[in-house]
Design an enzyme around this catalytic site. Structure first.
Site, PDB file in Angstrom:
ATOM      1  N   ASN A  99      -4.822   7.982  -2.593  1.00 37.55           N
ATOM      2  CA  ASN A  99      -4.537   6.546  -2.539  1.00 37.55           C
ATOM      3  C   ASN A  99      -4.437   6.028  -1.107  1.00 37.55           C
ATOM      4  O   ASN A  99      -5.218   5.187  -0.688  1.00 37.55           O
ATOM      5  CB  ASN A  99      -3.227   6.233  -3.266  1.00 37.55           C
ATOM      6  N   ASP A 138       0.682   7.554 -12.602  1.00 38.55           N
ATOM      7  CA  ASP A 138      -0.195   7.640 -11.443  1.00 38.55           C
ATOM      8  C   ASP A 138       0.349   8.591 -10.384  1.00 38.55           C
ATOM      9  O   ASP A 138      -0.407   9.306  -9.718  1.00 38.55           O
ATOM     10  CB  ASP A 138      -0.392   6.251 -10.832  1.00 38.55           C
ATOM     11  N   GLY A 139       1.679   8.629 -10.217  1.00 39.75           N
ATOM     12  CA  GLY A 139       2.273   9.510  -9.219  1.00 39.75           C
ATOM     13  C   GLY A 139       1.999  10.976  -9.512  1.00 39.75           C
ATOM     14  O   GLY A 139       1.697  11.759  -8.601  1.00 39.75           O
ATOM     15  N   ASP A 150       6.418  -4.050   9.825  1.00 38.35           N
ATOM     16  CA  ASP A 150       7.311  -3.105   9.169  1.00 38.35           C
ATOM     17  C   ASP A 150       6.613  -1.783   8.874  1.00 38.35           C
ATOM     18  O   ASP A 150       7.260  -0.790   8.560  1.00 38.35           O
ATOM     19  CB  ASP A 150       7.831  -3.690   7.852  1.00 38.35           C
ATOM     20  N   THR A 173      -5.423  -0.788  -5.169  1.00 39.21           N
ATOM     21  CA  THR A 173      -4.564  -1.428  -6.176  1.00 39.21           C
ATOM     22  C   THR A 173      -3.141  -0.889  -6.137  1.00 39.21           C
ATOM     23  O   THR A 173      -2.347  -1.181  -7.032  1.00 39.21           O
ATOM     24  CB  THR A 173      -5.152  -1.233  -7.589  1.00 39.21           C
ATOM     25  N   SER A 233       0.218  -4.622  -2.994  1.00 44.84           N
ATOM     26  CA  SER A 233       1.546  -5.212  -2.845  1.00 44.84           C
ATOM     27  C   SER A 233       1.749  -5.820  -1.465  1.00 44.84           C
ATOM     28  O   SER A 233       2.491  -6.787  -1.305  1.00 44.84           O
ATOM     29  CB  SER A 233       2.625  -4.151  -3.096  1.00 44.84           C
TER      30      SER A 233
END
Length: 296
Positions: free
Chosen positions: A152, A65-66, A182, A193, A198
């Site tokens: 993204n 994906d990167g 943070d 996603t 996350s």
């Protein structure tokens, strides 16, 4: 489709075995194929758009994906659809796995596919902090305004020592909220996603059109993600730290292009004018694919 351009992550296909297999398959069927290799250890190396011929019909991205996210940012001014071939671990964008490449290529050449247009984000850095002022006082050139894109997400996270960051967020010029967290994520449906998931953000159907704001580890119990219309414009200003100290944070565009910000600086985020075309071969619904990915 007659001319294919292959972008290979040399770290994922170190001996170029998969790349050569695909080129051989295409050339055996009288298709033209041009290859660009991203050298091992240089996964963030930019795609040289000038090398992409004008008649390219599709870009095949071998990696994860990167690699596909980087390619999407690099070719944003070219209307060429991307097809991801996953040579990594868990991939949401690169839908073809190594074991299914032959069947996928047959399907692609048979015309059994569709192209989904995915919305992108554009982020503009506006300098207004103490470091900008010091540049002027010392007779140095002012920081240039920087723009970049993301398929993204655009994230702001702390830099250096552990600290709680204060963000002031406005939408369409109106104050929305102030976070102590943070970091904060502004994501597209495609990016829901990714880091957004996350951080506890919602999962969104990737063809939807909306903006997601998700705080990262907020220091309050009642802070949740916020969903906005795709036309909305988001402004995130970096506040001061404890005792009005200067905060230093890092802005990331799809986890690769990094820019340092300080107290008083802002990021203006909105929907990009262009989209990214993603070739879809899998006829399974988004929910079916999601269930399979999350069950791994």
């Amino acid at each position: 489709m007659n001319h294919f351009y292959i972008i290979t992550n040399g770290h994922k296909d170190c001996n170029l075995e998969k790349t050569r297999d695909i080129r051989g398959y295409l050339e055996a069927r009288k298709k033209k194929c041009t290859i660009q290799i991203k050298e091992s250890g240089k996964e963030q190396e930019y795609t040289d758009v000038a090398q992409i011929p004008e008649d390219v019909d599709c870009i095949l991205v071998l990696g994860g994906d990167g690699t596909l996210l980087q390619a999407a940012r690099d070719i944003i001014q070219r209307d060429i659809p991307l097809l991801g071939i996953n040579l990594g671990t868990l991939g949401y964008l690169a839908e073809i796995e190594e074991t299914g490449m032959d069947a996928a290529m047959n399907q692609l050449l048979s015309g059994e596919y569709e192209v989904e247009q995915r919305m992108m984000l554009t982020g503009r850095i506006v300098r207004g902090g103490i470091h900008q002022q010091k540049h002027k006082e010392n007779g140095l050139p002012a920081y240039k305004t920087e723009n970049s894109y993301a398929l993204n997400d655009i994230t702001i996270t702390r830099s250096g020592s552990l600290q709680i960051i204060r963000f002031r967020i406005c939408v369409n010029g109106q104050f929305l909220n102030e976070y102590h967290a943070d970091g904060v994520i502004v994501a597209t449906p495609t990016g829901s996603t990714g880091y957004n998931l996350s951080a506890g953000g919602p999962i969104v159907e990737p063809k939807a059109e909306l903006l997601l704001i998700t705080p990262i580890s907020p220091h309050t119990l009642n802070t949740r993600s916020i969903i906005l219309a795709p036309e909305d414009k988001i402004e995130i200003e970096i506040g001061a730290g404890r005792e009005e100290s200067v905060q230093q944070v890092e802005v990331n565009f799809d986890g690769s292009h990094n820019v340092m910000l300080y107290t008083g600086d802002k990021v203006e985020i909105e929907r990009a004018e262009t989209t990214t075309g993603i070739v879809k071969l899998n006829k399974a619904s988004f929910l079916e694919v999601l269930h399979k990915k999350l069950s791994v």
